[in-house]
Design a protein around this motif. Structure first.
Motif, PDB file in Angstrom:
ATOM      1  N   GLU A  58       9.106   8.998  13.103  1.00  0.00           N
ATOM      2  CA  GLU A  58       8.162   7.982  13.547  1.00  0.00           C
ATOM      3  C   GLU A  58       7.840   7.115  12.335  1.00  0.00           C
ATOM      4  O   GLU A  58       7.342   7.594  11.322  1.00  0.00           O
ATOM      5  CB  GLU A  58       6.901   8.620  14.098  1.00  0.00           C
ATOM      6  CG  GLU A  58       5.941   7.630  14.670  1.00  0.00           C
ATOM      7  CD  GLU A  58       4.739   8.296  15.319  1.00  0.00           C
ATOM      8  OE1 GLU A  58       3.822   7.557  15.688  1.00  0.00           O
ATOM      9  OE2 GLU A  58       4.712   9.540  15.449  1.00  0.00           O
ATOM     10  N   LEU A  59       8.145   5.865  12.449  1.00  0.00           N
ATOM     11  CA  LEU A  59       8.026   4.925  11.344  1.00  0.00           C
ATOM     12  C   LEU A  59       7.013   3.850  11.720  1.00  0.00           C
ATOM     13  O   LEU A  59       7.119   3.237  12.776  1.00  0.00           O
ATOM     14  CB  LEU A  59       9.400   4.293  11.112  1.00  0.00           C
ATOM     15  CG  LEU A  59       9.620   3.345   9.973  1.00  0.00           C
ATOM     16  CD1 LEU A  59       9.397   4.048   8.646  1.00  0.00           C
ATOM     17  CD2 LEU A  59      11.034   2.794  10.032  1.00  0.00           C
ATOM     18  N   THR A  60       6.019   3.656  10.863  1.00  0.00           N
ATOM     19  CA  THR A  60       5.029   2.612  11.075  1.00  0.00           C
ATOM     20  C   THR A  60       5.102   1.648   9.895  1.00  0.00           C
ATOM     21  O   THR A  60       4.995   2.070   8.740  1.00  0.00           O
ATOM     22  CB  THR A  60       3.607   3.206  11.189  1.00  0.00           C
ATOM     23  OG1 THR A  60       3.615   4.202  12.215  1.00  0.00           O
ATOM     24  CG2 THR A  60       2.601   2.136  11.529  1.00  0.00           C
ATOM     25  N   LEU A  61       5.304   0.378  10.203  1.00  0.00           N
ATOM     26  CA  LEU A  61       5.437  -0.661   9.188  1.00  0.00           C
ATOM     27  C   LEU A  61       4.329  -1.684   9.364  1.00  0.00           C
ATOM     28  O   LEU A  61       3.929  -1.976  10.485  1.00  0.00           O
ATOM     29  CB  LEU A  61       6.784  -1.374   9.316  1.00  0.00           C
ATOM     30  CG  LEU A  61       8.037  -0.508   9.384  1.00  0.00           C
ATOM     31  CD1 LEU A  61       9.254  -1.366   9.671  1.00  0.00           C
ATOM     32  CD2 LEU A  61       8.210   0.251   8.093  1.00  0.00           C
ATOM     33  N   ALA A  62       3.851  -2.242   8.254  1.00  0.00           N
ATOM     34  CA  ALA A  62       2.839  -3.300   8.304  1.00  0.00           C
ATOM     35  C   ALA A  62       3.309  -4.482   7.475  1.00  0.00           C
ATOM     36  O   ALA A  62       4.007  -4.302   6.475  1.00  0.00           O
ATOM     37  CB  ALA A  62       1.508  -2.785   7.785  1.00  0.00           C
ATOM     38  N   ASP A  63       2.914  -5.669   7.905  1.00  0.00           N
ATOM     39  CA  ASP A  63       3.297  -6.915   7.245  1.00  0.00           C
ATOM     40  C   ASP A  63       4.823  -6.973   7.192  1.00  0.00           C
ATOM     41  O   ASP A  63       5.435  -6.735   6.161  1.00  0.00           O
ATOM     42  CB  ASP A  63       2.673  -7.001   5.859  1.00  0.00           C
ATOM     43  CG  ASP A  63       2.847  -8.359   5.198  1.00  0.00           C
ATOM     44  OD1 ASP A  63       3.101  -9.349   5.933  1.00  0.00           O
ATOM     45  OD2 ASP A  63       2.735  -8.428   3.972  1.00  0.00           O
TER      46      ASP A  63
END
Length: 100
Positions: A58-63
Motif C-alpha cells: 500500500e503506497l501513499t504519495l503526496a504532492d
C-alpha cells in the motif's frame, strides 16, 4: 484518421510528456515506479501488508506528478496505490549548486 496519423499523434504526446517531466523533475524528491505507473512525489509512505497469505503493498504519495499521456492534469495532491508487484522508490539526487 489513419494509422500513421494516430502514431504521429501519440509520438507528439509522448514527446510533450517527456519535456514536461524534464521541466518538473527538479521540484520533487522521489521517483516511484509501480507495474502500472511512474510517479514523482515529495512524500512517500510504503506499507507492506498481508491478507489471506498474500503480500501486497500500500503506497501513499503526496504532492505528486503522474506520468500518463492521457491525463488532463498530471499534478495531484495525493495518490494511493495498492499493488501485488514490487514497488521501486528512489530519492532524486539534488545538486549542491543550481546553475541558471
Amino acid at each position: 484518421m489513419n494509422t500513421q496519423d494516430l502514431e504521429n499523434y501519440e509520438s507528439d504526446l509522448e514527446l510533450q510528456l517527456f519535456r514536461e517531466y524534464r521541466d518538473v523533475v527538479s521540484l520533487f524528491t522521489y521517483v516511484v515506479e509501480t507495474e502500472r505507473r511512474f510517479y514523482l512525489a515529495n512524500q512517500v509512505d510504503l506499507q507492506v501488508r498481508s491478507a489471506g497469505g498474500e503480500v501486497f503493498y500500500e503506497l501513499t504519495l503526496a504532492d505528486v506528478w503522474v506520468w500518463d499521456i492521457y491525463r488532463s492534469s498530471r499534478f495531484v495532491r495525493s495518490v494511493r496505490v495498492v499493488t501485488f508487484k514490487d514497488v521501486n522508490i528512489e530519492e532524486i539526487a539534488k545538486p549542491d549548486i543550481s546553475l541558471p
